[in-house]
Design a protein around this motif. Sequence first.
Motif, PDB file in Angstrom:
ATOM      1  N   ASP A 151     -37.040  80.013  39.189  1.00 55.07           N
ATOM      2  CA  ASP A 151     -36.132  79.239  40.037  1.00 55.07           C
ATOM      3  C   ASP A 151     -36.640  79.066  41.472  1.00 55.07           C
ATOM      4  O   ASP A 151     -35.995  78.387  42.271  1.00 55.07           O
ATOM      5  CB  ASP A 151     -34.756  79.915  40.082  1.00 55.07           C
ATOM      6  CG  ASP A 151     -34.053  79.893  38.744  1.00 55.07           C
ATOM      7  OD1 ASP A 151     -34.025  78.823  38.099  1.00 55.07           O
ATOM      8  OD2 ASP A 151     -33.526  80.945  38.334  1.00 55.07           O
ATOM      9  N   ALA A 152     -37.776  79.658  41.817  1.00 56.60           N
ATOM     10  CA  ALA A 152     -38.250  79.643  43.214  1.00 56.60           C
ATOM     11  C   ALA A 152     -38.460  78.232  43.754  1.00 56.60           C
ATOM     12  O   ALA A 152     -38.019  77.921  44.867  1.00 56.60           O
ATOM     13  CB  ALA A 152     -39.539  80.461  43.350  1.00 56.60           C
ATOM     14  N   ALA A 153     -39.097  77.361  43.014  1.00 56.91           N
ATOM     15  CA  ALA A 153     -39.365  76.005  43.515  1.00 56.91           C
ATOM     16  C   ALA A 153     -38.052  75.255  43.765  1.00 56.91           C
ATOM     17  O   ALA A 153     -37.899  74.581  44.789  1.00 56.91           O
ATOM     18  CB  ALA A 153     -40.251  75.240  42.543  1.00 56.91           C
ATOM     19  N   GLY A 154     -37.121  75.380  42.845  1.00 56.43           N
ATOM     20  CA  GLY A 154     -35.833  74.713  43.016  1.00 56.43           C
ATOM     21  C   GLY A 154     -35.073  75.233  44.219  1.00 56.43           C
ATOM     22  O   GLY A 154     -34.459  74.455  44.966  1.00 56.43           O
TER      23      GLY A 154
ATOM     24  N   ALA B 117     -25.972  88.661  40.667  1.00 55.36           N
ATOM     25  CA  ALA B 117     -26.075  87.265  41.082  1.00 55.36           C
ATOM     26  C   ALA B 117     -26.402  86.385  39.887  1.00 55.36           C
ATOM     27  O   ALA B 117     -27.280  86.704  39.082  1.00 55.36           O
ATOM     28  CB  ALA B 117     -27.160  87.123  42.146  1.00 55.36           C
ATOM     29  N   PHE B 118     -25.692  85.270  39.811  1.00 57.30           N
ATOM     30  CA  PHE B 118     -25.866  84.320  38.715  1.00 57.30           C
ATOM     31  C   PHE B 118     -26.212  82.939  39.251  1.00 57.30           C
ATOM     32  O   PHE B 118     -25.564  82.453  40.192  1.00 57.30           O
ATOM     33  CB  PHE B 118     -24.566  84.169  37.916  1.00 57.30           C
ATOM     34  CG  PHE B 118     -24.146  85.378  37.142  1.00 57.30           C
ATOM     35  CD1 PHE B 118     -24.523  85.538  35.816  1.00 57.30           C
ATOM     36  CD2 PHE B 118     -23.346  86.346  37.723  1.00 57.30           C
ATOM     37  CE1 PHE B 118     -24.108  86.650  35.091  1.00 57.30           C
ATOM     38  CE2 PHE B 118     -22.927  87.456  37.008  1.00 57.30           C
ATOM     39  CZ  PHE B 118     -23.308  87.609  35.684  1.00 57.30           C
ATOM     40  N   ALA B 119     -27.189  82.293  38.617  1.00 52.53           N
ATOM     41  CA  ALA B 119     -27.422  80.869  38.834  1.00 52.53           C
ATOM     42  C   ALA B 119     -26.370  80.133  38.012  1.00 52.53           C
ATOM     43  O   ALA B 119     -26.048  80.537  36.895  1.00 52.53           O
ATOM     44  CB  ALA B 119     -28.823  80.480  38.352  1.00 52.53           C
ATOM     45  N   VAL B 120     -25.826  79.065  38.567  1.00 53.14           N
ATOM     46  CA  VAL B 120     -24.828  78.255  37.872  1.00 53.14           C
ATOM     47  C   VAL B 120     -25.509  76.969  37.442  1.00 53.14           C
ATOM     48  O   VAL B 120     -25.987  76.205  38.284  1.00 53.14           O
ATOM     49  CB  VAL B 120     -23.627  77.935  38.790  1.00 53.14           C
ATOM     50  CG1 VAL B 120     -22.623  77.049  38.064  1.00 53.14           C
ATOM     51  CG2 VAL B 120     -22.977  79.216  39.299  1.00 53.14           C
TER      52      VAL B 120
ATOM     53  N   GLY C  58     -25.426  69.438  29.862  1.00 54.34           N
ATOM     54  CA  GLY C  58     -25.055  68.119  29.359  1.00 54.34           C
ATOM     55  C   GLY C  58     -26.233  67.183  29.393  1.00 54.34           C
ATOM     56  O   GLY C  58     -27.238  67.463  30.041  1.00 54.34           O
ATOM     57  N   PRO C  59     -26.105  66.044  28.720  1.00 51.74           N
ATOM     58  CA  PRO C  59     -27.227  65.116  28.626  1.00 51.74           C
ATOM     59  C   PRO C  59     -27.622  64.494  29.962  1.00 51.74           C
ATOM     60  O   PRO C  59     -28.781  64.202  30.185  1.00 51.74           O
ATOM     61  CB  PRO C  59     -26.732  64.040  27.655  1.00 51.74           C
ATOM     62  CG  PRO C  59     -25.250  64.165  27.648  1.00 51.74           C
ATOM     63  CD  PRO C  59     -24.936  65.587  27.982  1.00 51.74           C
ATOM     64  N   SER C  60     -26.665  64.298  30.874  1.00 49.96           N
ATOM     65  CA  SER C  60     -27.005  63.647  32.139  1.00 49.96           C
ATOM     66  C   SER C  60     -27.277  64.652  33.251  1.00 49.96           C
ATOM     67  O   SER C  60     -27.458  64.281  34.392  1.00 49.96           O
ATOM     68  CB  SER C  60     -25.859  62.721  32.562  1.00 49.96           C
ATOM     69  OG  SER C  60     -24.690  63.482  32.769  1.00 49.96           O
ATOM     70  N   VAL C  61     -27.286  65.924  32.910  1.00 52.73           N
ATOM     71  CA  VAL C  61     -27.502  66.973  33.898  1.00 52.73           C
ATOM     72  C   VAL C  61     -28.804  67.677  33.559  1.00 52.73           C
ATOM     73  O   VAL C  61     -29.188  67.780  32.421  1.00 52.73           O
ATOM     74  CB  VAL C  61     -26.352  68.001  33.872  1.00 52.73           C
ATOM     75  CG1 VAL C  61     -26.443  68.930  35.057  1.00 52.73           C
ATOM     76  CG2 VAL C  61     -25.016  67.322  33.840  1.00 52.73           C
ATOM     77  N   GLY C  62     -29.472  68.166  34.562  1.00 51.58           N
ATOM     78  CA  GLY C  62     -30.694  68.898  34.279  1.00 51.58           C
ATOM     79  C   GLY C  62     -31.364  69.310  35.561  1.00 51.58           C
ATOM     80  O   GLY C  62     -30.926  68.975  36.647  1.00 51.58           O
ATOM     81  N   GLY C  63     -32.404  70.064  35.405  1.00 50.12           N
ATOM     82  CA  GLY C  63     -33.161  70.463  36.577  1.00 50.12           C
ATOM     83  C   GLY C  63     -32.611  71.692  37.253  1.00 50.12           C
ATOM     84  O   GLY C  63     -32.387  72.718  36.632  1.00 50.12           O
ATOM     85  N   LEU C  64     -32.355  71.569  38.533  1.00 47.36           N
ATOM     86  CA  LEU C  64     -32.000  72.701  39.375  1.00 47.36           C
ATOM     87  C   LEU C  64     -30.592  73.213  39.103  1.00 47.36           C
ATOM     88  O   LEU C  64     -29.705  72.445  38.754  1.00 47.36           O
ATOM     89  CB  LEU C  64     -32.080  72.284  40.843  1.00 47.36           C
ATOM     90  CG  LEU C  64     -33.378  71.647  41.295  1.00 47.36           C
ATOM     91  CD1 LEU C  64     -33.250  71.173  42.726  1.00 47.36           C
ATOM     92  CD2 LEU C  64     -34.515  72.620  41.152  1.00 47.36           C
ATOM     93  N   PRO C  65     -30.386  74.525  39.305  1.00 50.08           N
ATOM     94  CA  PRO C  65     -29.024  75.043  39.210  1.00 50.08           C
ATOM     95  C   PRO C  65     -28.090  74.325  40.194  1.00 50.08           C
ATOM     96  O   PRO C  65     -28.513  73.845  41.241  1.00 50.08           O
ATOM     97  CB  PRO C  65     -29.177  76.520  39.578  1.00 50.08           C
ATOM     98  CG  PRO C  65     -30.573  76.854  39.149  1.00 50.08           C
ATOM     99  CD  PRO C  65     -31.361  75.603  39.486  1.00 50.08           C
TER     100      PRO C  65
END
Length: 188
Positions: free
Chosen positions: A25-28, A70-73, A77-84
């Motif tokens: 997750d570092a880059a995001g 700690a949790f990433a959220v 879904g199909p139109s969602v993606g990438g970064l938390p």
Amino acid sequence: MTTRLEVAATPTAPALVLRPWSPADAAGLSALSGDEALRRWTSFAIDDEPSAARWLREQRHGWERGRRFAFAVEEVGPSVGGLPAGHVVLKDVVPGAASAEVGYWTVARARGRGVAPRALDALSDWARATFACDGLIRLVLRHKADNTASCRVAEKCRYALTAVLPAQPPAWPLEGHLHTRHLAERAG
């Protein structure tokens, strides 16, 4: 201990998955450095990938010590993606202590879409299920008094405003709010 939480979709919002942060997750995270609202309302101090990697190590150490979860959220879904879409955390967990603190933030694209309250409710329910047998009976949430969006999230999640906190510069240059949720209360 369950470390992956799933939140069902609503008619207006995709499903959420809460999972521990990972080194991937570092880059995001470093891409969020320009988010002015995130910097204004939180202690977010990530400027680049090395600082993101340090932050991620701190989150992992919190899990290892059993004091900070700690949790990433992520939106699903199909139109969602990438970064938390955000972050929720249960912190200051001490066996036998009656209280622990929660915190959260969301990225710009997730604000105003119900992501923060849904993730906070899931975290609160998880805290009750996981730590009530160790004596945890209440969760507290602090935010800057002029952060009206955080106040709305707290109220939606049944965290009652219980105190106005005095300013404590430099971290808290203005007054803050303290909200409390008793874990005997279930999500509604």
